[in-house]
Motif scaffolding. Structure first.
Motif, short mmCIF file in Angstrom:
data_model
loop_
_atom_site.label_atom_id
_atom_site.label_comp_id
_atom_site.label_asym_id
_atom_site.label_seq_id
_atom_site.Cartn_x
_atom_site.Cartn_y
_atom_site.Cartn_z
N GLN A 128 0.84 -1.19 0.00
CA GLN A 128 0.00 0.00 0.00
C GLN A 128 0.88 1.24 0.00
O GLN A 128 1.77 1.38 0.83
N ARG A 129 0.60 2.14 -0.94
CA ARG A 129 1.40 3.35 -1.04
C ARG A 129 1.02 4.32 0.08
O ARG A 129 -0.14 4.45 0.44
N THR A 130 2.02 5.03 0.58
CA THR A 130 1.76 6.06 1.57
C THR A 130 1.86 7.44 0.94
O THR A 130 1.47 8.42 1.55
N ARG A 131 2.42 7.50 -0.25
CA ARG A 131 2.49 8.76 -1.00
C ARG A 131 2.47 8.44 -2.48
O ARG A 131 2.65 7.29 -2.87
N ASP A 132 2.22 9.48 -3.27
CA ASP A 132 2.18 9.34 -4.73
C ASP A 132 1.10 8.36 -5.20
O ASP A 132 1.29 7.63 -6.17
N THR A 133 -0.02 8.34 -4.52
CA THR A 133 -1.14 7.52 -4.97
C THR A 133 -1.72 8.15 -6.22
O THR A 133 -1.49 9.34 -6.51
N ALA A 134 -2.49 7.40 -6.98
CA ALA A 134 -3.08 7.92 -8.22
C ALA A 134 -3.91 9.18 -7.97
O ALA A 134 -3.77 10.16 -8.72
N PRO A 135 -4.77 9.23 -6.94
CA PRO A 135 -5.52 10.47 -6.71
C PRO A 135 -4.63 11.66 -6.36
O PRO A 135 -4.89 12.79 -6.78
N GLU A 136 -3.56 11.43 -5.61
CA GLU A 136 -2.64 12.51 -5.26
C GLU A 136 -1.93 13.04 -6.50
O GLU A 136 -1.84 14.26 -6.71
N VAL A 137 -1.43 12.13 -7.32
CA VAL A 137 -0.71 12.53 -8.53
C VAL A 137 -1.64 13.27 -9.49
O VAL A 137 -1.27 14.30 -10.07
N ALA A 138 -2.87 12.79 -9.64
CA ALA A 138 -3.84 13.47 -10.52
C ALA A 138 -4.11 14.89 -10.02
O ALA A 138 -4.16 15.84 -10.82
N LEU A 139 -4.27 15.05 -8.72
CA LEU A 139 -4.50 16.38 -8.16
C LEU A 139 -3.29 17.27 -8.39
O LEU A 139 -3.42 18.42 -8.84
N ARG A 140 -2.10 16.76 -8.11
CA ARG A 140 -0.89 17.57 -8.28
C ARG A 140 -0.69 17.98 -9.73
O ARG A 140 -0.32 19.13 -10.01
N ARG A 141 -0.96 17.09 -10.66
CA ARG A 141 -0.83 17.45 -12.07
C ARG A 141 -1.79 18.57 -12.45
O ARG A 141 -1.43 19.50 -13.16
N GLN A 142 -3.01 18.47 -11.95
CA GLN A 142 -4.01 19.50 -12.24
C GLN A 142 -3.59 20.84 -11.63
O GLN A 142 -3.70 21.88 -12.27
N LEU A 143 -3.13 20.81 -10.39
CA LEU A 143 -2.68 22.05 -9.74
C LEU A 143 -1.50 22.67 -10.49
O LEU A 143 -1.43 23.88 -10.67
#
Length: 148
Positions: A20-35
């Motif tokens: 289980q990832r603690t960082r860089d999950t797909a939702p986090e990366v998608a949000l960061r890319r959008q930001l």
């Protein structure tokens, strides 16, 4: 027999949980890319306060904004929370502890003058980015308070 640190689990479950990832999950990366597309710059996986050992997923230190992308399972989403049947009490306590820690983190940060944005992992990246942008705008351009 459960151990003080957690229940005894079979090898397959243990291996799955360790991945289980603690960082860089797909939702986090998608949000960061959008930001990033929207021109915002931020820090990733950083503790907003030195005295707080809890890291935020996205941090705007100058604006004092901390963004958390909470997983539906780990943070007991009201729409998608699930509760394992095996070791049910241990998991109930663990997940309730996660939620309590989230509320405590929110309280500590707000008392220190931070804006906290919590986003569920199932939230669309565009909508999540809009919530973050709204927080950034409200900090950059606070609405004037009427004179009394």
């Amino acid at each position: 027999m459960p151990t003080p640190s957690g229940p005894t689990t079979d090898a397959a479950t243990s291996a799955r949980m360790s991945r289980q990832r603690t960082r860089d999950t797909a939702p986090e990366v998608a949000l960061r890319r959008q930001l990033h597309r929207m021109g915002l710059r931020y820090f990733v996986d950083r503790a907003p306060l030195r005295t707080l050992r809890r890291k935020a997923d996205v941090v705007f230190p100058r604006l004092r904004i901390a963004v958390y992308v909470d997983g539906c399972f780990w943070h007991s989403c009201p729409e998608h929370a699930t509760f394992p049947r095996n070791n049910a009490q241990w998991w109930a306590d663990k997940l309730a502890g996660n939620v309590a820690r989230d509320r405590d983190t929110d309280r500590v940060l707000r008392e220190a003058g931070w804006t906290v944005v919590r986003i569920w992992e199932h939230t669309d990246a565009d909508q999540a980015a809009a919530e973050v942008v709204a927080a950034v705008r409200s900090v950059r351009n606070p609405s004037p308070t009427p004179d009394r």
